[in-house]
Design a protein around this motif. Structure first.
Motif, PDB file in Angstrom:
ATOM      1  N   ALA F 107       0.828  -1.207   0.000  1.00  0.00           N
ATOM      2  CA  ALA F 107       0.000   0.000   0.000  1.00  0.00           C
ATOM      3  C   ALA F 107       0.864   1.258   0.000  1.00  0.00           C
ATOM      4  O   ALA F 107       0.585   2.228  -0.711  1.00  0.00           O
ATOM      5  CB  ALA F 107      -0.935  -0.011   1.207  1.00  0.00           C
ATOM      6  N   LEU F 108       1.948   1.244   0.783  1.00  0.00           N
ATOM      7  CA  LEU F 108       2.819   2.428   0.828  1.00  0.00           C
ATOM      8  C   LEU F 108       3.565   2.611  -0.495  1.00  0.00           C
ATOM      9  O   LEU F 108       3.759   3.727  -0.963  1.00  0.00           O
ATOM     10  CB  LEU F 108       3.815   2.301   1.982  1.00  0.00           C
ATOM     11  CG  LEU F 108       3.216   2.357   3.392  1.00  0.00           C
ATOM     12  CD1 LEU F 108       4.279   2.052   4.429  1.00  0.00           C
ATOM     13  CD2 LEU F 108       2.573   3.724   3.670  1.00  0.00           C
ATOM     14  N   GLU F 109       3.965   1.478  -1.073  1.00  0.00           N
ATOM     15  CA  GLU F 109       4.697   1.552  -2.342  1.00  0.00           C
ATOM     16  C   GLU F 109       3.854   2.234  -3.415  1.00  0.00           C
ATOM     17  O   GLU F 109       4.391   2.841  -4.339  1.00  0.00           O
ATOM     18  CB  GLU F 109       5.068   0.133  -2.784  1.00  0.00           C
ATOM     19  CG  GLU F 109       6.247   0.105  -3.735  1.00  0.00           C
ATOM     20  CD  GLU F 109       6.525  -1.300  -4.262  1.00  0.00           C
ATOM     21  OE1 GLU F 109       6.293  -2.273  -3.511  1.00  0.00           O
ATOM     22  OE2 GLU F 109       6.956  -1.397  -5.421  1.00  0.00           O
ATOM     23  N   SER F 110       2.524   2.136  -3.296  1.00  0.00           N
ATOM     24  CA  SER F 110       1.665   2.713  -4.326  1.00  0.00           C
ATOM     25  C   SER F 110       1.759   4.233  -4.395  1.00  0.00           C
ATOM     26  O   SER F 110       1.432   4.824  -5.413  1.00  0.00           O
ATOM     27  CB  SER F 110       0.212   2.288  -4.081  1.00  0.00           C
ATOM     28  OG  SER F 110      -0.293   2.923  -2.915  1.00  0.00           O
ATOM     29  N   VAL F 111       2.211   4.884  -3.313  1.00  0.00           N
ATOM     30  CA  VAL F 111       2.310   6.353  -3.358  1.00  0.00           C
ATOM     31  C   VAL F 111       3.742   6.875  -3.417  1.00  0.00           C
ATOM     32  O   VAL F 111       3.968   8.029  -3.803  1.00  0.00           O
ATOM     33  CB  VAL F 111       1.617   7.026  -2.151  1.00  0.00           C
ATOM     34  CG1 VAL F 111       0.110   6.896  -2.261  1.00  0.00           C
ATOM     35  CG2 VAL F 111       2.127   6.487  -0.837  1.00  0.00           C
TER      36      VAL F 111
END
Lengths: 245, 259, 259, 245, 245, 259
Positions: F107-111
């Protein structure tokens, strides 16, 4: 010099020596190194023995306690074998959980003791299905100059033979000697090219193609065998080795 | 070896509890090329044993300190599925499987032309899906077919087979009860072309003569298993040839489309 | 420290339960050069303690991220054999041995000229074959002899020795019962030439004055142990010199043969 | 060619194919691969099933024993799920303890079986608080060509459905079929750029931005979901996927 | 800049500062950093305390349960100490099982609590030989700026002092405060060249030659000591430190 | 989900056992920049949940085989302190925390603009100090603030929030009893600016309509949480600016001294 170059020099040196019917340390092909056995050197253990096989140095210790038998053998004692190739013994041994070599060593020794019926396990039952004597055999390799199997097997039997069962401590009567049934012997051979040698040193093991260990009892029966390394033996070679063992 | 029992492992007619003659193998079925992802694979049923073998490589050996600048290393991982035995086995290697992996690696290395692939690793994975005595020989036999399926250059196939002693008789290829209640087991592996013995273990109680007879029996049987291995590979090559023909055909279609 | 007991650790005459005076060491025996494979080694008996120490190095430190480009790292592994204590110890490091390994490493590092061997590791292995209170001091004392036997350049030897408090008295070198039922234990290690204290731990209950007295007692005793270390090394050098003479002689023989 | 170059080529190839409304293996966007289920192939296990989903090959085995219930659920049986991504199945799987991927797989399957109430656990109580049936579900991934979640979920349900509870062996009456309550289905979609695909292959998974697995029961209720990979879904996309699942 | 260069610059900077009788953060040689104690901040734990020692930040939590006493001390409670140098606290801490540093920390704190008789363990016996209160003290290092020993020892004692024994939950009468017997203090000194400093920061620890921690009780008795790092102390230095502690 | 109970999770007036309305969040408090050593950090209280997040990086990814030559890898380690739950949790990762670490990392990698930092690692550590249902959403929300505090370039913050079903009603942000005895839980995370859903799990039993309602409810609430995140960062920047002013001032003092 690269490791490979060193290995090649060692190989050439040993081959040349063997072609001249000499082993690097001057022994005959089927001659054992000098053996020295020191039983009972760890007084706090129930049994112990240190075996020097040439420069190979193995210490076996036995600790005994009381525990439950295995469900499928409710009326016999339990023997557990463990070997530690501690980094003290060789620059090639590393600290950490047992690797494949130490596991193979402990399993081969364990099979030998078990199949050779060294300890009379039936005499180590206290209450069938409930309480039996548990033996922990720990092999501590202190100095490694080849042929750990024979040295470890010998140290194990000598340690077991020196063991006193601490019955008094558990209020189970007087202490007594561990009942030893057989005293079989492990004999290990190495094959280098087409030469078969007894009791290989570390240098000989390094250049060997194959290794065969035979565990025989006092009646000449074979009780366990283990072939090692990536080379093979002709059937006739196996026969010769077994007959010699 | 050697749990006590009242079971009579050999009857009056010299037949075994599963109806086999002393020198009779359990039924063996081999199929090569059963997995898509692996470079080579084989499925083998040997009695109730069910074994899969897969080969990856030659590929870069890692971690790097394992690399041998003179030859490929052969790394076999023998593993039993948790559900392959009566009581569930905890996943991951136990001491028994570490030892078996080691001796199978050594046996396979004896035939692989490792000097052709310095710094590489040839990885062999054996999965026992169902175990019923004799899995190390079954796994080794399957692995050797998987290596051939992967196109790894070898001097010959390796064949695993065991003999043993039950009811004071030397017999071939022990079954589960024979293994549990018999007197000795001698798993071995040979290179059929040269007769070299590349895996040999024994535990139990045998005279020298019994041992030699067991080795001879297993050696002889391994020639029969060798034929099954070669037959499996022949069937595999036939299929591959067929598939390649189809692939060439479809590639030609693609070419036509692209043109 | 501090299990309750009715055992009288000091009798009316001020003597201890094993018959020692308050400032008396247990018997100590040191032998250098007892292993062939290691670069240096020593065997030490201290009362009923039996300890082996081996040294490898300086050799390349690995894994590489451990390397220090300015000096050698000193890595000690203190280990108790499973059979060295009353109840079998499970193999492998426990929390106690990890801590002891750390403080022994630090104490040894204080005398080794590590800056001579950047990127290297000097590996010290201490195996306790039989434990009977005071193994960390025994191990450190043996390790320091093994380092000298390995020819590692050092400012001086290090000597380990403990003092403590039992039956309200400060005494030297606690034995097993004294350790179990005493009031305080102060293991320390000094560099005899400078008097520097390079290992110091304490647990129990002591006034400052008692603590200082214990340290002084242990410091003084360590000079006596220092003599035993040097004596062991002298005997070792004598043997090595003898062996070298023989070796040169036999090499000359070989030369003659070759000619 | 570097790994990145290979990845780029694969990406370009698949994108181009999808733009032309074609999947690399010729399937429609919402078409499943061929499924083959072989139940009962491990006779020694109480239950088993091998599922081929295209070239993905998963073997599920069930072993049953008797043990204690969890303290907070004293009157129901226990199901434990474990998945092993064994290195046989892919050059990217490594031997060793379960990694994050295999843990996620087993946990997602486990949640699906649990929340989907596949097994009627209440019928597996022998003595409340004391003895219940324990099921070990082990997933063995044999060949990996994408969409492990659906293949593993299917193999799990098929293996459970094939399971015979070995009551006779414990003198608890006749063996009986494991009571199956629901047979829900896991459906996994991948998103590549703005295209949504059902049942992705390994190549498709490699270039996918996001993945969504939906576990639905026979009533169309959603029982479990798991989103994966580092891309996101618009809310409308999630709705479309759930409706299709 | 290489790590060694950075270390050298740090060393030079601190030496120069100390020669001028100044510490880098402006403190006197024997001055502690500011201490802030927040007891009870984890309500779900039976006891807890967060200690800020300058920028060093340690959280201690106590969980209590009922269990068996050790066989050799059947009538006293059990205290188990564990420290985790979690990677949150420093770029040098790594995830994984406790390393030598965290093991040393937990053992030194544990010895201090034990030898300093902080908790009156005899009052934590429920049934001699059968049931005693078990305390788990977990030290969670959140931010690491040197002198973990003092911060952890302080947080431990504060957490123990804040602990309520959950007797009611086990139907053993009313909850009660953990009986605290002594409140000893750990004091840590670092030696940099020939300068002795109290309460070293991380930068000071990095360049220090030796470290000495002294645990003293309210009567001025010494209860535990631990010397660290590879340098040594003259006997007179040890005496001075003990007198100051 | 789904333990049986007699507890009535929703009362006649439609209120929940902790007095909240169906669409009401528990109180949330966020503070950025709470740790000195980490490159970025945040402390978050969400009901009785207490969570710390710290960020290190971008820094060299190690071991090296993890490095990606095209982008930074994002490695989150979600961990529960042993004392954070009713029954002490054994230290170290369990299966649950491994899964949560994985989905939070994704999820963090997505931003994060990972392509700006090839071969690097951005390491996020989430420590749950007290757990009370919803820790993954709380941890993710805190981590996203810590990333901003560390100055990691991002497309937007990520916000975690759950909805679920209890007593046949769809409600926001389940509390502990609601989680234990409710019918379904839907943790999700969105990127507020685009509305993209980057974390989504569900377990329980819901109709499609209920599920969609839950997602909408959590989406809407996450915009409120987003404001709290931004507010925490604004407060943080104000303090940093203040500190920098002071630092510049003190550096000028030093300069003067040095001159």
């Amino acid at each position: 010099m690269s490791q490979e170059t060193v290995a090649q020099i060692l190989r050439d040196y040993i081959y040349k020596s063997l072609m001249e019917k000499k082993r690097p340390d001057g022994r005959e092909f089927f001659e054992y190194r000098k053996i020295r056995i020191e039983p009972g050197i760890v007084e706090v253990a129930e049994g112990s023995a240190r075996v020097h096989l040439g420069n190979t140095d193995v210490l076996a210790g036995i600790k005994m306690s009381i525990g439950e038998p295995f469900p499928d053998t409710p009326d016999v004692g339990v023997l557990t074998t463990n070997a530690e190739l501690i980094p003290m013994a060789s620059p090639y041994f590393e600290a950490g959980p047992p690797d494949a070599n130490s596991i193979e060593l402990s399993r081969v020794v364990d099979r030998g003791l078990r199949e050779g019926e060294v300890v009379d396990l039936a005499k180590l039952c206290i209450e069938p299905g409930e309480k039996v004597w548990i033996m922990f055999l720990d092999l501590h390799i202190l100095d490694y100059d080849g042929n750990l199997f024979d040295a470890a097997a010998l140290a194990s039997v000598a340690a077991l033979a020196s063991t006193k069962v601490p019955a008094a401590q558990y209020e189970l009567g007087d202490d007594f000697r561990l009942p030893i049934k057989n005293w079989p012997v492990m004999t290990t051979f190495a094959k280098i090219k087409d030469v078969i040698l007894l009791d290989p040193t570390l240098d000989e093991e390094k250049v060997a193609d194959a290794r065969l260990s035979v565990y025989t009892d006092q009646n000449g029966h074979v009780r366990a065998m283990q072939k090692g390394l990536s080379g093979g033996f002709a059937y006739e070679e196996v026969k010769d080795i077994v007959k010699m063992a | 070896m050697g749990m006590k029992t009242d079971i009579k492992l050999i009857d009056e007619k010299g037949m075994r509890i599963d109806g086999r003659r002393p020198d009779q193998l359990r039924p063996i079925k081999i199929e090569a090329g059963v997995l898509k992802r692996a470079d080579g694979s084989a499925y083998l049923e040997w009695g109730k044993n069910k074994v899969l073998a897969a080969v990856y490589g030659p590929r870069e050996a890692h971690p790097r300190h394992l690399q041998d600048s003179a030859k490929a290393i052969v790394q076999c991982r023998y593993n039993m599925a948790p559900f392959s035995v009566s009581d569930r086995k905890r996943p991951g290697p136990d001491r028994r499987s570490v030892e078996i992996s080691k001796i199978i690696s050594e046996a396979l290395e004896s035939v692989i032309l490792t000097e052709l692939f310095p710094r590489s690793s040839i990885d062999v994975f054996i999965e026992v899906l169902q175990a019923n005595a004799g899995t190390r020989c079954a796994g080794l036999t399957a692995a050797s077919v998987a290596l051939a399926d992967a196109g790894i250059p070898m001097k010959d196939l390796v064949v695993g087979c065991a003999a043993g002693k039950i009811g004071d008789k030397v017999v071939l290829d022990l079954g589960k009860e024979e293994d549990n209640f018999g007197q000795a087991d001698v798993p071995l592996a040979i290179i059929p072309r040269t007769g070299e013995i590349v895996l040999l273990q024994m535990d139990g109680d045998m005279t020298q003569e019994e041992l030699f007879k067991a080795i001879e029996m297993a050696k002889e049987a391994s020639l029969r298993i060798y034929e099954l291995q070669k037959e499996a590979l022949r069937r595999r090559y036939a299929i591959v040839a067929e598939e390649e023909k189809e692939e060439i055909a479809s590639m030609e279609e693609i070419k036509e489309e692209e043109e």
